[in-house]
Scaffold this motif. Structure first.
Motif, PDB file in Angstrom:
ATOM      1  N   THR A  24       4.136 -11.954 -37.936  1.00  0.00           N
ATOM      2  CA  THR A  24       3.217 -10.910 -37.467  1.00  0.00           C
ATOM      3  C   THR A  24       2.215 -10.520 -38.554  1.00  0.00           C
ATOM      4  OG1 THR A  24       4.877 -10.048 -35.964  1.00  0.00           O
ATOM      5  CG2 THR A  24       3.069  -8.571 -36.539  1.00  0.00           C
ATOM      6  N   MET A  25       0.956 -10.392 -38.149  1.00  0.00           N
ATOM      7  CA  MET A  25      -0.117 -10.043 -39.078  1.00  0.00           C
ATOM      8  C   MET A  25      -0.676  -8.669 -38.718  1.00  0.00           C
ATOM      9  SD  MET A  25      -2.177 -13.653 -38.825  1.00  0.00           S
ATOM     10  CE  MET A  25      -1.260 -15.170 -38.518  1.00  0.00           C
ATOM     11  N   SER A  26      -1.076  -7.933 -39.734  1.00  0.00           N
ATOM     12  CA  SER A  26      -1.733  -6.651 -39.490  1.00  0.00           C
ATOM     13  C   SER A  26      -3.175  -6.911 -39.048  1.00  0.00           C
ATOM     14  CB  SER A  26      -1.737  -5.808 -40.766  1.00  0.00           C
ATOM     15  OG  SER A  26      -2.572  -6.405 -41.752  1.00  0.00           O
ATOM     16  N   VAL A  27      -3.810  -5.877 -38.515  1.00  0.00           N
ATOM     17  CA  VAL A  27      -5.199  -6.015 -38.084  1.00  0.00           C
ATOM     18  C   VAL A  27      -6.090  -6.392 -39.265  1.00  0.00           C
ATOM     19  CG1 VAL A  27      -7.193  -4.783 -37.133  1.00  0.00           C
ATOM     20  CG2 VAL A  27      -4.917  -4.445 -36.134  1.00  0.00           C
ATOM     21  N   SER A  28      -5.877  -5.764 -40.403  1.00  0.00           N
ATOM     22  CA  SER A  28      -6.710  -6.071 -41.574  1.00  0.00           C
ATOM     23  C   SER A  28      -6.502  -7.518 -42.031  1.00  0.00           C
ATOM     24  CB  SER A  28      -6.401  -5.099 -42.720  1.00  0.00           C
ATOM     25  OG  SER A  28      -5.055  -5.219 -43.127  1.00  0.00           O
ATOM     26  N   GLU A  29      -5.285  -7.996 -41.938  1.00  0.00           N
ATOM     27  CA  GLU A  29      -5.026  -9.391 -42.312  1.00  0.00           C
ATOM     28  C   GLU A  29      -5.688 -10.345 -41.338  1.00  0.00           C
ATOM     29  OE1 GLU A  29      -0.693  -8.917 -44.550  1.00  0.00           O
ATOM     30  OE2 GLU A  29      -0.771  -9.134 -42.366  1.00  0.00           O
ATOM     31  N   LYS A  30      -5.675 -10.006 -40.069  1.00  0.00           N
ATOM     32  CA  LYS A  30      -6.351 -10.856 -39.088  1.00  0.00           C
ATOM     33  C   LYS A  30      -7.858 -10.895 -39.339  1.00  0.00           C
ATOM     34  CE  LYS A  30      -3.348 -11.123 -35.049  1.00  0.00           C
ATOM     35  NZ  LYS A  30      -3.315 -11.087 -33.577  1.00  0.00           N
ATOM     36  N   ILE A  31      -8.411  -9.766 -39.681  1.00  0.00           N
ATOM     37  CA  ILE A  31      -9.846  -9.731 -39.977  1.00  0.00           C
ATOM     38  C   ILE A  31     -10.154 -10.618 -41.182  1.00  0.00           C
ATOM     39  CG2 ILE A  31     -11.723  -8.254 -40.810  1.00  0.00           C
ATOM     40  CD1 ILE A  31     -10.467  -5.990 -39.138  1.00  0.00           C
ATOM     41  N   GLU A  32      -9.353 -10.496 -42.227  1.00  0.00           N
ATOM     42  CA  GLU A  32      -9.558 -11.308 -43.428  1.00  0.00           C
ATOM     43  C   GLU A  32      -9.478 -12.788 -43.109  1.00  0.00           C
ATOM     44  OE1 GLU A  32      -7.832 -11.631 -48.015  1.00  0.00           O
ATOM     45  OE2 GLU A  32      -6.651 -10.610 -46.481  1.00  0.00           O
ATOM     46  N   LEU A  33      -8.465 -13.183 -42.337  1.00  0.00           N
ATOM     47  CA  LEU A  33      -8.317 -14.596 -41.997  1.00  0.00           C
ATOM     48  C   LEU A  33      -9.433 -15.062 -41.072  1.00  0.00           C
ATOM     49  CD1 LEU A  33      -4.453 -14.913 -41.480  1.00  0.00           C
ATOM     50  CD2 LEU A  33      -5.813 -15.756 -43.405  1.00  0.00           C
ATOM     51  N   ALA A  34      -9.854 -14.203 -40.147  1.00  0.00           N
ATOM     52  CA  ALA A  34     -10.941 -14.581 -39.241  1.00  0.00           C
ATOM     53  C   ALA A  34     -12.225 -14.873 -40.005  1.00  0.00           C
ATOM     54  CB  ALA A  34     -11.165 -13.471 -38.213  1.00  0.00           C
ATOM     55  N   LEU A  35     -12.525 -14.052 -40.989  1.00  0.00           N
ATOM     56  CA  LEU A  35     -13.729 -14.287 -41.797  1.00  0.00           C
ATOM     57  C   LEU A  35     -13.620 -15.602 -42.562  1.00  0.00           C
ATOM     58  CD1 LEU A  35     -14.263 -10.636 -43.076  1.00  0.00           C
ATOM     59  CD2 LEU A  35     -15.806 -11.925 -41.566  1.00  0.00           C
ATOM     60  N   LEU A  36     -12.437 -15.930 -43.043  1.00  0.00           N
ATOM     61  CA  LEU A  36     -12.235 -17.201 -43.747  1.00  0.00           C
ATOM     62  C   LEU A  36     -12.331 -18.379 -42.783  1.00  0.00           C
ATOM     63  CD1 LEU A  36      -9.309 -16.208 -46.153  1.00  0.00           C
ATOM     64  CD2 LEU A  36     -11.693 -16.667 -46.775  1.00  0.00           C
ATOM     65  N   LEU A  37     -11.831 -18.201 -41.569  1.00  0.00           N
ATOM     66  CA  LEU A  37     -11.946 -19.260 -40.559  1.00  0.00           C
ATOM     67  C   LEU A  37     -13.406 -19.506 -40.190  1.00  0.00           C
ATOM     68  CD1 LEU A  37      -8.926 -18.241 -38.306  1.00  0.00           C
ATOM     69  CD2 LEU A  37      -9.162 -20.438 -39.487  1.00  0.00           C
ATOM     70  N   GLU A  38     -14.172 -18.424 -40.085  1.00  0.00           N
ATOM     71  CA  GLU A  38     -15.600 -18.587 -39.800  1.00  0.00           C
ATOM     72  C   GLU A  38     -16.287 -19.314 -40.954  1.00  0.00           C
ATOM     73  OE1 GLU A  38     -19.045 -15.931 -37.828  1.00  0.00           O
ATOM     74  OE2 GLU A  38     -18.122 -15.012 -39.587  1.00  0.00           O
ATOM     75  N   GLN A  39     -15.928 -18.965 -42.165  1.00  0.00           N
ATOM     76  CA  GLN A  39     -16.486 -19.627 -43.340  1.00  0.00           C
ATOM     77  C   GLN A  39     -16.101 -21.104 -43.376  1.00  0.00           C
ATOM     78  OE1 GLN A  39     -15.597 -17.547 -46.978  1.00  0.00           O
ATOM     79  NE2 GLN A  39     -16.112 -19.294 -48.256  1.00  0.00           N
ATOM     80  N   LEU A  40     -14.890 -21.414 -42.918  1.00  0.00           N
ATOM     81  CA  LEU A  40     -14.439 -22.810 -42.869  1.00  0.00           C
ATOM     82  C   LEU A  40     -15.252 -23.624 -41.878  1.00  0.00           C
ATOM     83  CD1 LEU A  40     -12.052 -24.664 -43.979  1.00  0.00           C
ATOM     84  CD2 LEU A  40     -10.941 -24.188 -41.786  1.00  0.00           C
ATOM     85  N   GLY A  41     -15.711 -22.957 -40.817  1.00  0.00           N
ATOM     86  CA  GLY A  41     -16.548 -23.648 -39.833  1.00  0.00           C
ATOM     87  C   GLY A  41     -15.899 -23.887 -38.485  1.00  0.00           C
ATOM     88  N   VAL A  42     -14.799 -23.177 -38.173  1.00  0.00           N
ATOM     89  CA  VAL A  42     -14.195 -23.392 -36.861  1.00  0.00           C
ATOM     90  C   VAL A  42     -15.156 -22.922 -35.772  1.00  0.00           C
ATOM     91  CG1 VAL A  42     -11.869 -23.139 -37.819  1.00  0.00           C
ATOM     92  CG2 VAL A  42     -12.960 -21.184 -36.726  1.00  0.00           C
TER      93      VAL A  42
END
Length: 401
Positions: A24-42
């Motif tokens: 389980t991830m917190s909302v802030s952790e999901k936001i952090e990972l989402a920004l990294l996923l966008e940076q990765l290019g998904v």
């Protein structure tokens, strides 16, 4: 680039990945990972299952606020209440997708849904039509598609495409399929659907038999143009197809998969490590691409080949996926070439054949005993040998700032 030449990378780390028990991830952790996923290019980030909990709803909403380029997706069962929650959670998104699903296998329809084929078909079509009232981009998934009757599945797909679905996902929900047959199955379904050219076909493979990546690649060969996957293969039970494996298989084997992705592979290792840190799920050392041993060489024959010509034992470059530093690991299986190359990199000159033999013999004895083989230990070992011969002590490694 035409849509048929591109492989859409749909990441579901934040949704299916989070379904791993204990992940389980917190909302802030999901936001952090989402920004990294966008940076990765998904291309698509499935941020959550909005109806599942207030936390999931909030996570989709907050991710939708910060993601600007990548499409944000919310999952919804084929129910109006689910779809309404998904629509509301996606309101802030500049580029949104709604992903609705219902099972199409006989075992799921009979034992889980208690519905007939006609009832499932009707619900699937109505849910897509309803979702299209609010969102232009609707994806439909036929849950347990890999175990569904192909004729019935093709009928459902044809009808939901006519109702407005732009992406059709055929999951191997329980990881039951095997590559050659799954690829044939996907190709067969595409051929059966008369309006298949109006949608992108997707796959979502689970890893219960360790075949998620292989099944995904087989389906891509047979016409799938979206793959649903997660960082580190995280997910329900044994997990999902690993994003890093899919991307690097396509990049490395362009002869078989002449497709492009938007992924910057140099970000794979860092993102893998971040997901591991957030979830607490360690990456196994021999995990393909992102495991710490994925590019490491200890065997002497392999090390000798790498030093002579890298492509003898490496089909990818470690630095291309984000690894840094030397990948040759000294151990009891290492040969003279690797040992001497490493000592030279440390600034140690072994001037005679006798010195080489003595140093290599001492190294082998220590390695066989399972003793530490850090650079400091190697330098100390060689210094002891040279001192015993009345020669100057081997240099210490240069300090770096």
């Amino acid at each position: 680039m035409s849509v048929r030449d591109k492989l859409v990378i749909f990441d579901t780390t934040l949704r299916d990945g989070e379904q791993s028990p204990g992940a389980t991830m917190s909302v802030s952790e999901k936001i952090e990972l989402a920004l990294l996923l966008e940076q990765l290019g998904v291309d698509v980030i499935e941020a959550g299952f909005a109806i599942a909990s207030p936390g999931d709803f909030l996570a989709v909403t907050e991710v939708s606020k910060v993601i600007k380029q990548t499409q944000v997706c919310s999952l919804a069962r084929a129910r109006e209440k689910d779809i309404d929650a998904a629509v509301q959670s996606l309101l802030p998104a500049s580029n949104k997708r709604l992903h609705t699903f219902i099972a199409t296998s006989d075992i799921h329809m009979q034992h889980k849904l208690n519905m007939s084929r006609d009832e499932v078909l009707d619900v699937a079509v109505r849910s897509v039509r309803y979702a299209r009232r609010f969102v232009d981009d609707v994806e439909f998934s036929a849950e347990d598609g890999g175990r569904s009757d192909p004729d019935f599945l093709a009928t459902v797909i044809e009808k939901v495409i006519a109702a407005g679905a732009r992406t059709i996902n055929i999951p191997d929900t329980v990881g039951y399929c095997v590559p050659h047959r799954f690829g044939e199955f996907i190709g067969e379904i595409i051929q059966k659907v008369s309006n298949a050219d109006q949608a992108i076909f997707s796959i979502h493979c689970h890893n219960d038999l360790g075949l998620a990546t292989a099944n995904s690649l087989a389906a891509i060969e047979c016409g799938a143009r979206q793959v649903e996957c997660t960082i580190n293969g995280l997910g329900e039970r044994a997990g999902n197809a690993a994003l890093e494996e899919i991307v690097m298989a396509v990049n490395t084997r362009q002869d078989l998969f002449p497709l492009d992705t938007n992924i910057n592979p140099r970000g794979l290792v860092a993102l893998s490590q971040k997901v591991s840190e957030v979830t607490g799920f360690a990456v196994q050392p021999n995990k393909a691409i992102v495991g710490k041993n994925a590019f490491a060489h200890e065997a002497g024959i392999h090390q000798d080949g790498i030093l002579k010509h890298r492509e003898t034992y490496e089909i990818m470059r470690a630095e291309d996926v984000g690894w840094q530093g030397e990948q040759i690991v000294l151990g009891k299986h290492s040969g003279r070439n690797a040992f001497l190359s490493h000592m030279q990199a440390l600034g140690v000159a072994l001037d005679s054949a006798e010195q080489v033999e003595q140093a290599f013999d001492a190294f082998k004895r220590r390695a066989d005993q399972g003793q530490p083989l850090t650079d400091q230990h190697l330098l100390h070992m060689v210094s002891q040998l040279t001192l015993s011969q009345g020669q100057p002590e081997a240099p210490s490694p240069a300090k770096t700032s």
